[in-house]
Design an enzyme around this catalytic site. Structure first.
Site, PDB file in Angstrom:
ATOM      1  NE  ARG A 101     119.967   6.754  95.140  1.00  0.00           N
ATOM      2  CZ  ARG A 101     119.250   6.992  94.042  1.00  0.00           C
ATOM      3  NH1 ARG A 101     118.075   7.570  94.143  1.00  0.00           N
ATOM      4  NH2 ARG A 101     119.710   6.665  92.857  1.00  0.00           N
ATOM      5  CG  ASP A 121     112.171  16.434  85.244  1.00  0.00           C
ATOM      6  OD1 ASP A 121     111.889  17.625  85.381  1.00  0.00           O
ATOM      7  OD2 ASP A 121     113.232  16.075  84.699  1.00  0.00           O
ATOM      8  CD  GLU A 151     108.838   7.746  89.292  1.00  0.00           C
ATOM      9  OE1 GLU A 151     109.668   7.954  90.206  1.00  0.00           O
ATOM     10  OE2 GLU A 151     109.173   7.511  88.132  1.00  0.00           O
ATOM     11  CG  ASP A 152     112.022   9.843  92.573  1.00  0.00           C
ATOM     12  OD1 ASP A 152     111.335   9.762  91.530  1.00  0.00           O
ATOM     13  OD2 ASP A 152     113.262   9.749  92.564  1.00  0.00           O
ATOM     14  CG  PHE A 159     119.073  18.406  89.857  1.00  0.00           C
ATOM     15  CD1 PHE A 159     118.538  17.340  89.154  1.00  0.00           C
ATOM     16  CD2 PHE A 159     120.044  18.155  90.815  1.00  0.00           C
ATOM     17  CE1 PHE A 159     118.964  16.032  89.400  1.00  0.00           C
ATOM     18  CE2 PHE A 159     120.484  16.858  91.072  1.00  0.00           C
ATOM     19  CZ  PHE A 159     119.936  15.798  90.359  1.00  0.00           C
TER      20      PHE A 159
END
Ligand code: 5GP
Length: 178
Positions: free
Chosen positions: A168, A106, A102-103, A155
């Site tokens: 990205r 959260d 996963e990036d 964020f």
């Protein structure tokens, strides 16, 4: 300060590429040690994890394979809490060790949902590797086995992560400034 603008938001540099690569090397070393001899299947969660997965996978020196699945839960800068599978997994994972890549974790809903789906397919073991982890934002009882970098609840964009599909391609990670 090199402030950048993406659509209506401003971002400032947060984690540079050197620090990212060092953190990835450490995580990869642990995976190489833990999963040697198991031929793990890495499952890259698109879209955000593709850059991390490419760098992580090239640091993996044990026998291993990689595949991809696609999920979506974010809209703008907020997690929607609803996780949508856009492209599922084709591979048979029965009795295999899988590593979900996963990036960022959260709220944890995405990874929880993925783990539930994978568990139903009887793998031997499910590990989770995430580039970033926001411990303060976590809302589920899930374990992230391999975390490259822990960050506060803000964020961020860059290194595969987007704001409204933009950003990205940034080589470093940026945090929202307003
Ligand atoms: P969760 O389901 O854990 O709340 O969120 C997981 C997904 O939300 C991540 O895979 C990522 O796509 C997105 N996400 C969570 N936090 C951030 C963030 O700070 N920046 C960006 N660009 N995406 C995020």
């Amino acid at each position: 300060m090199n402030t950048i603008q993406i659509k209506d938001k401003k971002f400032v540099p947060y984690i540079d590429r050197k620090k990212i690569q060092e953190a990835i090397q450490k995580v990869a070393a642990r995976i190489n040690e833990d999963l040697a001899g198991q031929n793990p299947l890495f499952i890259c969660v698109l879209n955000g994890a593709f850059v991390f997965a490419a760098d992580l996978f090239r640091e993996i020196t044990i026998d291993s394979e990689i595949t991809f699945m696609r999920m979506k839960s974010y809209s703008g800068t907020q997690s929607t809490g609803r996780v949508k599978e856009i492209q599922g997994l084709g591979e048979d994972i029965t009795e295999r060790t899988v590593v979900v890549v996963e990036d960022i974790v959260d709220t944890g809903y995405t990874i929880q949902h993925i783990k539930e789906q994978l568990r139903a397919r009887n793998p031997k073991d499910i590990r989770v590797a995430s580039l970033l982890f926001k411990p303060e934002a976590l809302k589920c009882d899930i374990k992230v086995d391999y975390v490259a970098l822990e960050i506060p609840n803000a964020f961020i964009v860059g290194y595969g992560l987007d704001y409204d599909e933009q950003g990205r391609n940034l080589k470093d990670i940026y945090v929202i400034s307003e």
